[in-house]
Design an enzyme around this catalytic site. Structure first.
Site, PDB file in Angstrom:
ATOM      1  N   GLU A  47     114.460  79.641  15.206  1.00  0.00           N
ATOM      2  CA  GLU A  47     113.567  79.141  16.260  1.00  0.00           C
ATOM      3  C   GLU A  47     113.062  77.762  15.866  1.00  0.00           C
ATOM      4  OE1 GLU A  47     110.151  81.471  17.374  1.00  0.00           O
ATOM      5  OE2 GLU A  47     111.293  83.329  17.318  1.00  0.00           O
TER       6      GLU A  47
ATOM      7  N   GLU B  55     109.768  88.178  13.650  1.00  0.00           N
ATOM      8  CA  GLU B  55     108.699  87.721  12.754  1.00  0.00           C
ATOM      9  C   GLU B  55     107.848  88.890  12.268  1.00  0.00           C
ATOM     10  OE1 GLU B  55     106.537  84.520  14.622  1.00  0.00           O
ATOM     11  OE2 GLU B  55     108.131  83.097  14.143  1.00  0.00           O
TER      12      GLU B  55
HETATM   13  C1  GLA Z   1     107.030  82.503  17.197  1.00  0.00           C
HETATM   14  C2  GLA Z   1     107.629  83.663  17.976  1.00  0.00           C
HETATM   15  C3  GLA Z   1     108.119  83.269  19.341  1.00  0.00           C
HETATM   16  C4  GLA Z   1     107.149  82.339  20.021  1.00  0.00           C
HETATM   17  C5  GLA Z   1     106.922  81.131  19.153  1.00  0.00           C
HETATM   18  C6  GLA Z   1     106.002  80.097  19.772  1.00  0.00           C
HETATM   19  O1  GLA Z   1     107.886  81.854  16.402  1.00  0.00           O
HETATM   20  O2  GLA Z   1     108.669  84.294  17.269  1.00  0.00           O
HETATM   21  O3  GLA Z   1     108.298  84.450  20.088  1.00  0.00           O
HETATM   22  O4  GLA Z   1     105.958  83.003  20.257  1.00  0.00           O
HETATM   23  O5  GLA Z   1     106.335  81.552  17.947  1.00  0.00           O
HETATM   24  O6  GLA Z   1     105.909  78.938  19.009  1.00  0.00           O
END
Ligand code: GLA
Ligand code: ZN
Length: 689
Positions: free
Chosen positions: A315, A155
């Site tokens: 994710e 991210e």
């Molecule tokens: C983001 C991060 C993860 C985690 C999630 C929690 O997407 O990439 O590492 O922290 O949030 O929702």
């Protein structure tokens, strides 16, 4: 097994972020993980995100043993690895020894160590250290048959604050970027209109990033800083791509965040082999999940549209998250539906954050497939396993398809940045609700759309909807003209065609004056206490806010304002241009108007829902059409082999009515006529070929 070049395995992936690095002193846990993964029908995990301090415990000393063991153990069980580079979080030795790697705030203060996604993208040391570890990972694992993709960092830019860094390296890089863009200070001074408030630059060194402590309202400067900051981080990402490529030809991707405000993902997507999405809809916050479903669906649609090919859901939460004010559990059925929603929009995976809940620290209560207790004997684990089973059954059919819409909605990051800073009409200007309203009506009609930006090719579409295109940049004006001339239908709105790509107002007339057949004049923000309406097709609709005052030239007036000093002025116009036509919606109307209007326009442009069915509220359809044999989208291929995902986001059962016969791809049952959909059910249908 030989690895194929820059192509993912042809199957739906199921799994998620796996952090054995947190459990190295718990061998029984690591053993249990693999057993449980098999039970949960997991076939792919992401390893190494945030593992820098395990992978390189001291500067220059790499410890990859644990990682190699994990990858081997998983691969022996048929589980693939997506391998992350660890730059998402920096180790202490790095930030302690080299302070330049830590990002600087707009007020000039350098950050302390800690958190994630917070390095300076220009720091030569950061780039060097990233290069060393990424190349070492590539050398060791780049040709491992179990490793199928590189997951670059995590991210990028998503530290919850800002993606930009204001350090001296970044300031210098910004000046270089500007020199490249404008060549001369005269050109820059004109573009930024610096004679306003005595801002004429006479030396490149006088230019600084926008900051509350100094200049922060010069629109051209702010817009260019945003462009630069997105490109700067992208430049770092490209350096990561190059580093992992030293011994590897597998696809490189990074996990993106939908319509994330500060990064122009259309530009990012061009540098990546595959795009992927982290998606966290907050289900069950309201009595109805439908609005949340639409917002979530938008993220999927946008991500697929970035490359117009299948993407990965990288994710998602198997149950609750831990960062909401109230972290509600996913109700039974929602996990399956929200995961299939991704597949419905072109994802070839359902991946989770995270496989196992960490034992300590800030995410120990974030939902995971495996909880602290009870191993595989939990509701969430059973839900995940069932979904995994379903995915493995539909995989072969699904991976041969992808959505290929004929409608596009223009959502442009640079336009969004310009609108944010426009200091006009309504402050802050809610651009999001403007594009989402249009997205919503097409969602409700069950018509797939692409989300495109102003650089996209329009020729594949029959209908292009362009809400609040305040800025026109690149060849957009020319492309819209050509699109309509050749028979396309174009819909645009108030507050469009205001500024060029340097944020200078157009002079003379609206740049699409002939296409729209109107002359634009003023724009009013209707006082809240004044009621105004427009009528369309015999119905009366309330105006919410903005009212552009325009004059029809060649355009036909379809609707007028009914009140105030501009009663009788056009509120909706249609202009024939070449083989096509262009609509201009002058007033910001309640959504019921868009619902009626878009239905008519969709019919006129022949882009109706291709599943012949009547759908109740909260039920939508997405269509994945067959891909060409060369894996490109077979845009012109006759429909055949399409899959329709009929999704019920209501928490209660509803009835749909199929006007033709379709086959359920899982049960093989043939359906026509009335059919009940259970609460949160997703039905996958195919044609009777
Ligand atoms: C983001 C991060 C993860 C985690 C999630 C929690 O997407 O990439 O590492 O922290 O949030 O929702
Ligand atoms: Zn910096």
């Amino acid at each position: 097994m030989e690895q194929t070049k820059k192509i993912l395995p042809k199957k739906l992936l199921h799994g998620g972020d796996y952090n054995p690095d947190q459990w190295l002193s718990y061998p029984e846990v690591l053993e249990e993980d693999v057993e449980l993964m098999k039970k949960a029908n997991v076939n792919c995990v992401t390893l190494g995100v945030f593992a820098w301090s395990r992978l390189e415990p001291e500067e220059g000393r790499f410890d990859f043993e644990w990682l190699e063991k994990t990858i081997d153990r998983l691969y022996a069980q048929g589980i693939y690895t997506i391998l992350a580079t660890p730059t998402g979080a920096m180790p202490h030795w790095l930030t302690q020894k080299y302070e330049e790697v830590r990002k600087v705030e707009p007020n000039g203060q350098r950050r302390f160590h800690g958190q994630r996604h917070n390095f300076c993208p220009s720091s030569p040391i950061m780039r060097q250290k990233m290069g060393e570890i990424d190349r070492a990972l590539s050398a060791r694992f780049g040709r491992h048959p179990g490793v199928i993709a590189w997951h670059l960092s995590n991210e990028y830019g998503g530290d919850g604050r800002a993606s930009d860094c204001h350090c001296p390296y970044c300031q210098a890089a910004f000046r270089e970027w500007l020199k490249n863009r404008y060549q001369t200070l005269d050109a820059l001074n004109h573009a930024w209109w610096t004679s306003f408030w005595s801002n004429i630059y006479t030396d490149w060194e006088q230019i600084h990033s926008p900051s509350e402590l100094g200049e922060h309202t010069m629109h051209g400067l702010k817009l260019d800083w945003r462009r630069f900051s997105s490109e700067r981080l992208l430049d770092f990402c490209k350096a990561e791509v190059e580093a992992v490529r030293t011994n590897s030809e597998i696809p490189a991707l990074t996990n993106m965040m939908g319509a994330f405000p500060t990064l122009d993902y259309f530009k990012w997507a061009k540098e990546l082999d595959v795009v992927s999405l982290d998606n966290y809809p907050c289900w069950h916050m309201q009595e109805s999940d439908v609005d949340m479903a639409i917002a979530s669906s938008f993220n999927h649609t946008l991500t697929r549209s970035l490359k117009k090919q299948p993407y990965l859901l990288m994710e998602s939460a198997p149950s609750m998250v831990n960062w909401m004010p109230r972290n509600t559990l996913k109700r039974p059925g929602m996990h399956e539906l929200s995961s299939l929603q991704a597949i419905a929009h072109g994802s070839n995976s359902v991946q989770y954050f995270q496989w196992r809940k960490s034992r300590g620290s800030s995410e120990k209560y974030h939902g995971a497939v495996v909880d602290h207790k009870n191993g595989g004997d939990t509701r969430v684990f059973r839900d995940v396993s069932r979904l995994g089973e379903r995915l493995s059954q539909i995989s072969d059919k699904v991976v041969k398809t992808c959505n290929q819409p004929k409608v596009a909605i223009v959502f442009d990051w640079e336009n969004r940045w310009a609108v944010d800073d426009a200091q006009a009409v309504v402050i802050p200007f809610d651009y999001r609700s403007r594009w989402m309203d249009y997205y919503k009506v097409f969602w409700e009609m069950g018509i797939d759309v692409d989300i495109i930006d102003m650089e996209d090719d329009l020729s594949d579409y029959r209908l292009v909807v362009a809400p609040v295109n305040y800025m026109y940049r690149g060849d957009y004006i020319k492309n819209v003209k050509r699109f309509v001339e050749r028979g396309g239908t174009y819909v645009t709105t108030y507050w469009s065609g205001e500024v060029d790509d340097t944020d200078l107002c157009f002079l003379g007339s609206h740049p699409l004056r002939e296409v729209l057949g109107i002359r634009t004049e003023e724009i009013d923000v209707k006082p809240a206490h004044v009621k105004n309406t427009v009528s369309y097709d015999g119905e009366n609709y309330v105006i919410k806010g903005l009212c552009a005052l325009v004059h029809a030239e060649s355009a036909e007036v379809l609707s007028v304002y009914e009140n105030d000093f501009y009663a009788g002025y056009p509120a909706l116009t249609k202009n024939k241009y070449g083989e096509g036509c262009a609509y201009f919606i002058a007033s910001e109307n309640e959504i019921a108007f868009l619902w009626a209007f878009c239905q008519d326009v969709a019919e006129e442009a022949q882009v109706t829902c291709s599943l012949k069915a009547r759908l109740p509220y909260g039920v939508t359809v997405s269509e994945r059409k067959p891909l060409g044999s060369d894996e490109s989208l077979a845009k012109k291929a006759e429909a055949g082999g399409s899959l329709w995902f009929v999704q019920n986001f209501n928490a209660y059962e509803v009835e749909i009515e199929l006007e033709e016969e379709y086959r359920d791809i899982e049960t093989r049952e043939v359906w026509s006529g009335k059919r009940t959909l259970a609460a949160y059910q997703c039905l996958i249908l195919e044609e009777m070929l």
